[in-house]
Scaffold this motif. Structure first.
Motif, PDB file in Angstrom:
ATOM      1  N   UNK A 202       0.822  -1.213   0.000  1.00 28.36           N
ATOM      2  CA  UNK A 202       0.000   0.000   0.000  1.00 28.36           C
ATOM      3  C   UNK A 202       0.856   1.264   0.000  1.00 28.36           C
ATOM      4  N   UNK A 203       1.958   1.251   0.732  1.00 25.23           N
ATOM      5  CA  UNK A 203       2.854   2.412   0.733  1.00 25.23           C
ATOM      6  C   UNK A 203       3.440   2.629  -0.654  1.00 25.23           C
ATOM      7  N   UNK A 204       3.793   1.522  -1.311  1.00 28.27           N
ATOM      8  CA  UNK A 204       4.352   1.622  -2.664  1.00 28.27           C
ATOM      9  C   UNK A 204       3.327   2.189  -3.645  1.00 28.27           C
ATOM     10  N   UNK A 205       2.083   1.691  -3.598  1.00 28.04           N
ATOM     11  CA  UNK A 205       1.065   2.179  -4.532  1.00 28.04           C
ATOM     12  C   UNK A 205       0.685   3.625  -4.234  1.00 28.04           C
ATOM     13  N   UNK A 206       0.690   4.018  -2.952  1.00 26.95           N
ATOM     14  CA  UNK A 206       0.389   5.412  -2.602  1.00 26.95           C
ATOM     15  C   UNK A 206       1.442   6.342  -3.184  1.00 26.95           C
ATOM     16  N   UNK A 207       2.711   5.936  -3.085  1.00 27.23           N
ATOM     17  CA  UNK A 207       3.793   6.746  -3.643  1.00 27.23           C
ATOM     18  C   UNK A 207       3.756   6.732  -5.166  1.00 27.23           C
ATOM     19  N   UNK A 208       3.475   5.560  -5.746  1.00 23.46           N
ATOM     20  CA  UNK A 208       3.397   5.458  -7.208  1.00 23.46           C
ATOM     21  C   UNK A 208       2.278   6.318  -7.775  1.00 23.46           C
ATOM     22  N   UNK A 209       1.156   6.389  -7.058  1.00 26.95           N
ATOM     23  CA  UNK A 209       0.029   7.175  -7.556  1.00 26.95           C
ATOM     24  C   UNK A 209       0.377   8.659  -7.639  1.00 26.95           C
ATOM     25  N   UNK A 336     -15.002  20.708 -11.215  1.00 27.13           N
ATOM     26  CA  UNK A 336     -14.083  20.847 -10.085  1.00 27.13           C
ATOM     27  C   UNK A 336     -14.748  20.512  -8.761  1.00 27.13           C
ATOM     28  N   UNK A 337     -16.003  20.930  -8.606  1.00 33.05           N
ATOM     29  CA  UNK A 337     -16.731  20.639  -7.362  1.00 33.05           C
ATOM     30  C   UNK A 337     -16.932  19.135  -7.200  1.00 33.05           C
ATOM     31  N   UNK A 338     -17.310  18.460  -8.293  1.00 30.53           N
ATOM     32  CA  UNK A 338     -17.498  17.001  -8.237  1.00 30.53           C
ATOM     33  C   UNK A 338     -16.171  16.309  -7.918  1.00 30.53           C
ATOM     34  N   UNK A 339     -15.096  16.745  -8.587  1.00 33.29           N
ATOM     35  CA  UNK A 339     -13.779  16.141  -8.357  1.00 33.29           C
ATOM     36  C   UNK A 339     -13.294  16.410  -6.937  1.00 33.29           C
ATOM     37  N   UNK A 340     -13.563  17.615  -6.433  1.00 33.39           N
ATOM     38  CA  UNK A 340     -13.176  17.958  -5.062  1.00 33.39           C
ATOM     39  C   UNK A 340     -13.933  17.092  -4.052  1.00 33.39           C
ATOM     40  N   UNK A 341     -15.208  16.836  -4.340  1.00 38.15           N
ATOM     41  CA  UNK A 341     -16.012  15.996  -3.449  1.00 38.15           C
ATOM     42  C   UNK A 341     -15.461  14.570  -3.406  1.00 38.15           C
ATOM     43  N   UNK A 342     -15.140  14.032  -4.585  1.00 40.73           N
ATOM     44  CA  UNK A 342     -14.581  12.676  -4.646  1.00 40.73           C
ATOM     45  C   UNK A 342     -13.238  12.610  -3.916  1.00 40.73           C
ATOM     46  N   UNK A 343     -12.414  13.632  -4.125  1.00 35.68           N
ATOM     47  CA  UNK A 343     -11.104  13.678  -3.470  1.00 35.68           C
ATOM     48  C   UNK A 343     -11.260  13.796  -1.961  1.00 35.68           C
ATOM     49  N   UNK A 344     -12.179  14.659  -1.534  1.00 42.64           N
ATOM     50  CA  UNK A 344     -12.408  14.867  -0.109  1.00 42.64           C
ATOM     51  C   UNK A 344     -12.852  13.606   0.601  1.00 42.64           C
ATOM     52  N   UNK A 345     -13.709  12.810  -0.065  1.00 44.53           N
ATOM     53  CA  UNK A 345     -14.189  11.559   0.530  1.00 44.53           C
ATOM     54  C   UNK A 345     -13.021  10.625   0.836  1.00 44.53           C
ATOM     55  N   UNK A 346     -12.024  10.642  -0.042  1.00 45.54           N
ATOM     56  CA  UNK A 346     -10.871   9.751   0.130  1.00 45.54           C
ATOM     57  C   UNK A 346      -9.893  10.290   1.160  1.00 45.54           C
ATOM     58  N   UNK A 504      -6.342   9.606 -17.982  1.00 47.87           N
ATOM     59  CA  UNK A 504      -5.918  10.923 -17.480  1.00 47.87           C
ATOM     60  C   UNK A 504      -6.694  11.284 -16.214  1.00 47.87           C
ATOM     61  N   UNK A 505      -7.996  10.961 -16.188  1.00 49.38           N
ATOM     62  CA  UNK A 505      -8.788  11.240 -14.985  1.00 49.38           C
ATOM     63  C   UNK A 505      -8.256  10.440 -13.794  1.00 49.38           C
ATOM     64  N   UNK A 506      -7.980   9.156 -14.013  1.00 47.52           N
ATOM     65  CA  UNK A 506      -7.468   8.322 -12.925  1.00 47.52           C
ATOM     66  C   UNK A 506      -6.075   8.771 -12.490  1.00 47.52           C
ATOM     67  N   UNK A 507      -5.226   9.108 -13.470  1.00 47.33           N
ATOM     68  CA  UNK A 507      -3.887   9.605 -13.152  1.00 47.33           C
ATOM     69  C   UNK A 507      -3.982  10.874 -12.311  1.00 47.33           C
ATOM     70  N   UNK A 508      -4.849  11.793 -12.757  1.00 46.94           N
ATOM     71  CA  UNK A 508      -5.000  13.073 -12.058  1.00 46.94           C
ATOM     72  C   UNK A 508      -5.547  12.856 -10.649  1.00 46.94           C
ATOM     73  N   UNK A 509      -6.567  12.019 -10.547  1.00 43.19           N
ATOM     74  CA  UNK A 509      -7.202  11.760  -9.248  1.00 43.19           C
ATOM     75  C   UNK A 509      -6.221  11.119  -8.272  1.00 43.19           C
ATOM     76  N   UNK A 510      -5.500  10.114  -8.724  1.00 43.20           N
ATOM     77  CA  UNK A 510      -4.551   9.428  -7.844  1.00 43.20           C
ATOM     78  C   UNK A 510      -3.408  10.350  -7.436  1.00 43.20           C
ATOM     79  N   UNK A 511      -2.957  11.195  -8.368  1.00 40.37           N
ATOM     80  CA  UNK A 511      -1.887  12.144  -8.042  1.00 40.37           C
ATOM     81  C   UNK A 511      -2.352  13.138  -6.991  1.00 40.37           C
ATOM     82  N   UNK A 512      -3.585  13.620  -7.129  1.00 35.84           N
ATOM     83  CA  UNK A 512      -4.106  14.603  -6.173  1.00 35.84           C
ATOM     84  C   UNK A 512      -4.239  14.036  -4.773  1.00 35.84           C
ATOM     85  N   UNK A 513      -4.738  12.811  -4.647  1.00 30.59           N
ATOM     86  CA  UNK A 513      -4.933  12.280  -3.302  1.00 30.59           C
ATOM     87  C   UNK A 513      -3.579  12.003  -2.630  1.00 30.59           C
TER      88      UNK A 513
END
Length: 615
Positions: A202-209, A336-346, A504-513
C-alpha cells in the motif's frame, strides 16, 4: 535667394524627419484567457522591406503581427529596414481578467526561480557551445531569428549527481536487492504488530500514484519529439539510477518519522533533515533545510499536485464530450466541485483511506494504459530489432541538430527525473506510514517505484511512439506531449481517446490524493504548533482540516481557470525540493549505508534460523 535657401534646407530637414524609421504597436487583448494577446507593428519611414524581430520566438521575421503574447509582461519589437537601420519599441498588453492578473503576477517570479534551477553552469564556464547547428554547422534558429539553444539545467545535474553517488555509495543496491524488494511487497516479512498505518504494498502504490501520471503520457512524448528514439535509452538509465536515490530518502523517512498517540504517522524530509542533521551537529542547517522543504512541498501540492491535474483532467474531458454536451467548456467549476467531493471523501480518512484507494487504482491504471500499449507493441514485434537500433544509434550517435550526445542524454534524464521524482523527497512522506520497524526494508521496497514509473511505463510509451513511427517529425506533424501520445495510440485503436480520457482522470485523481498527503505533512510540520494541536474530531487536527479546505478549493480553481505561470511556479517548487533534500541525503548517506549493512546481517541470520528449523 535667401528665401530659396531657407525653403530648400527646410525641405531637406522635413524629408529627413519623414524618412526616419520609427515603430509603434497596436495592441489587442482578445479575451479573458491568458496568453492570447496580440500586437501589430505600425512602421513609419525607413526603406522597405522590413524585418520584424519580436521577442515572441514563434513569430516569423516577416510577420507584422505577433500573437499568443502574455498579458502583463513586457514585450519587445525591433524593426530593421532594407538599409539596416533599426528601430525598437517595448510594450505591454494590460492584464484585465483575474486569470491574466494572477498569471502576470507569477511570470517574473517564475522567471527568477527558473534562472536559478535551470541555470546552465557548463555553458557559463564555456565548457561547451549551447548553440545548436545542423550537420553542416549552420546555426538553427527560431521563427523570430533567435538561435536555438541547448540547455543543461543545474537541477537535472544535481539529481543525476545524487543518483550516481547513491548508486555507488550503496554498492549498486538498485540491482542487488531487486529480488528482496519483490519478497517484501508480497508480505514475506510483514508483521501486523509493527507500528505504522499501511502495508509495504500500500505504501508503494500510494507513492506510485503520486508519480505515475501525465508525465508518463506527455513527458515521454516531449522527450521523443525533441531527442528522438535515443532519449529512450537515457530515460531507462535515469530510472535505474534513480532507484538508489529513492532507497536512501525513503529509508531515512521511515527512520525519523513521528507517530502520535493515535498511531498517525508524520514523516518525510522535514523530519530527517532536522533530526538527522541535528545528530551530526548541523542542527541549524537541518532546521533551515526542513522549513524550506516544507514550504516547497505545500506549494507543490497546491499547483502541480492539484490545480494542474484538475485542469488537465477537465481539458481532456471537455474535448471528448464537446460534441455531446455543447458549451461544456464553461462547466469547469462544476467539474471541479465534483472532483473535489470525490477527493475529499478519500483524503479525509488519512493515509489509510488513500492507500486503500491507490492499491486498487494503480493496478487498474496499469491494466488500462500499459495493457493497451503492450498490445500495440506486440502487433509490431517484428520491428523490435529496428526499434532497438534506433534507440542505441540515437543515444550515442545523435545528430548535431538535436544537441548531439549530451543533448539527447539531458533530454532523457530530465524527463525521467521529472516523472519519477527520485531525489525530490516527496515519496518518502507516503512510505513513512508503512508498518515496519525496519526502515531499510521500506527503502528497498521503494526501489521498485522508479523502475515501474520510468523503466516500465515511460519506456512502454516511448516504444509505442517508435513502433508506430510517430518519433519521426514528419509523421508527428508538429504534435507533442499528450496529443502526440494520443494520436500514436489512435493510429492503431481509434477508440483510444476514450481510454485516454479515463486514464488521465485516474492519473490526475490518484496524483491529487497522494499529493494532498504530502502537502498536509509539510503544512502540519510548519503550522501545527500555531493551532496548538487542537482537534475538531477524535482523529482530525484543526490544522488538517484547514489544509484540506485550501486543497479542495484549489481543485475547483484549477478546473475552472486558465493555468500558466501559476503551475510553472508550482513545478519549479517541486523541482526545488531536490536541493535541500539531496544535500541532506549526501550528509546522511554514510548512516544509511551502516543501517543497510545491519539489516542485511539480520536477514541472513533470519534465513539461517529458518533453515535450521526446517532441518
Amino acid at each position: 535667394m535667401k528665401y530659396l535657401l531657407i525653403a530648400f534646407f527646410g525641405f531637406v530637414q522635413l524629408s529627413t524627419v519623414y524618412a526616419q524609421l520609427s515603430v509603434s504597436v497596436d495592441i489587442q487583448n482578445k479575451s479573458k484567457v491568458i496568453n492570447d494577446g496580440a500586437a501589430t507593428a505600425v512602421v513609419k519611414g525607413g526603406t522597405v522591406p522590413y524585418k520584424f524581430h519580436w521577442s515572441n520566438q514563434s513569430t516569423p521575421l516577416t510577420s507584422e503581427t505577433s500573437t499568443g503574447l502574455t498579458e502583463g509582461s513586457t514585450h519587445t519589437l525591433v524593426v530593421t529596414d532594407a538599409s539596416g537601420t533599426k528601430a525598437e519599441t517595448r510594450f505591454e498588453i494590460p492584464a484585465t481578467s483575474a486569470d491574466e492578473k494572477i498569471n502576470s503576477f507569477f511570470v517574473p517570479i517564475v522567471d527568477a526561480i527558473g534562472t536559478f534551477i535551470m541555470y546552465d553552469i557548463f555553458a557559463a564556464l564555456q565548457l561547451y557551445d549551447p548553440i545548436i547547428t545542423d550537420s553542416n554547422g549552420t546555426v538553427l534558429t527560431h521563427a523570430n531569428g533567435d538561435p536555438k539553444m541547448m540547455r543543461i539545467p543545474f537541477v537535472v545535474i544535481w539529481l543525476i549527481f545524487g543518483a550516481v553517488y547513491f548508486t555507488i555509495k550503496m554498492r549498486f543496491i538498485n540491482f542487488r536487492e531487486f529480488g528482496h524488494a519483490i519478497q517484501l511487497i508480497r508480505g514475506k516479512y510483514d508483521d501486523p504488530a509493527h507500528a505504522g498505518e499501511v502495508s509495504h504494498f500500500q505504501a508503494l502504490t500510494a507513492a506510485l500514484s503520486g508519480t505515475v501520471g501525465l508525465g508518463n503520457i506527455a513527458g515521454v512524448a516531449i522527450a521523443i519529439s525533441i531527442g528522438g528514439p535515443g532519449a529512450t535509452f537515457w530515460i531507462i538509465l535515469a530510472g535505474l539510477l534513480g532507484m538508489a536515490s529513492k532507497f536512501t530518502e525513503v529509508t531515512l523517512g521511515v527512520k525519523y518519522r513521528k507517530i502520535d498517540e493515535n498511531g498517525v504517522v508524520s514523516g518525510g524530509p522535514m523530519y530527517y533533515l532536522s533530526e538527522g542533521l541535528k545528530r551530526k551537529n548541523l542542527g541549524k542547517l537541518g532546521k533551515v533545510l526542513a522549513v524550506l522543504f516544507a514550504f516547497l512541498v505545500i506549494g507543490g501540492s497546491f499547483g502541480g499536485g492539484n490545480m494542474f491535474q484538475a485542469n488537465q483532467a477537465f481539458a481532456q474531458f471537455a474535448v471528448q464530450f464537446r460534441d455531446i454536451i455543447p458549451g461544456i467548456e464553461g462547466y469547469g467549476a462544476v467539474f471541479g466541485i465534483i472532483l473535489a467531493a470525490l477527493t475529499g471523501i478519500v483524503i479525509v480518512g488519512g493515509i489509510k483511506s488513500i492507500a486503500r484507494v491507490t492499491d486498487k487504482l494503480v493496478p487498474i491504471m496499469a491494466i488500462l494504459y500499459v495493457g493497451t500499449a503492450l498490445i500495440i507493441i506486440g502487433m509490431h514485434i517484428e520491428f523490435a530489432g529496428e526499434a532497438v537500433r534506433l534507440i542505441f544509434d540515437g543515444a550515442f550517435n545523435a545528430a548535431a541538430v538535436k544537441g548531439g550526445f549530451i543533448g539527447i542524454m539531458i533530454v532523457g534524464f530530465q524527463r525521467a527525473a521529472f516523472s519519477n521524482e527520485a531525489g525530490v523527497g516527496s515519496a518518502s512522506i507516503a512510505h513513512s506510514a508503512v508498518k515496519t520497524e525496519k526502515p531499510v526494508s521500506e527503502g528497498i521496497v521503494a526501489l521498485l517505484e522508479p523502475f515501474i514509473d520510468t523503466v516500465i511505463i515511460c519506456t512502454i510509451t516511448a516504444l509505442v511512439l517508435i513502433f508506430t513511427g510517430f518519433y519521426d517529425p514528419a509523421v508527428a506533424a508538429g504534435k507533442s506531449g499528450a496529443e502526440l501520445t494520443s494520436v500514436a495510440f489512435e493510429s492503431i485503436f481509434p477508440w483510444f481517446t476514450w481510454l485516454l480520457t479515463v486514464a488521465i482522470f485516474l492519473f490526475a485523481f490518484s496524483t491529487m490524493i497522494s499529493w494532498s498527503y504530502y502537502g498536509l505533512n509539510g503544512f502540519r510540520y510548519l503550522f501545527e504548533r500555531f493551532f496548538k494541536y487542537k482537534k475538531i474530531t477524535k482523529n482530525m487536527y484543526l490544522s488538517t482540516f484547514v489544509y484540506y479546505v485550501f486543497f479542495l478549493s484549489f481543485i475547483v480553481v484549477g478546473s475552472s481557470s486558465s493555468l500558466g505561470a501559476v503551475v510553472d511556479f508550482s513545478d519549479f517548487m517541486i523541482l526545488s525540493m531536490a536541493f535541500p533534500n539531496i544535500l541532506g541525503l549526501l550528509i546522511l548517506a554514510p548512516e544509511v549505508k551502516q543501517d543497510l549493512k545491519a539489516y542485511k546481517n539480520e536477514i541472513k541470520a533470519l534465513k539461517k534460523q529458518t533453515k535450521q528449523k526446517e532441518i
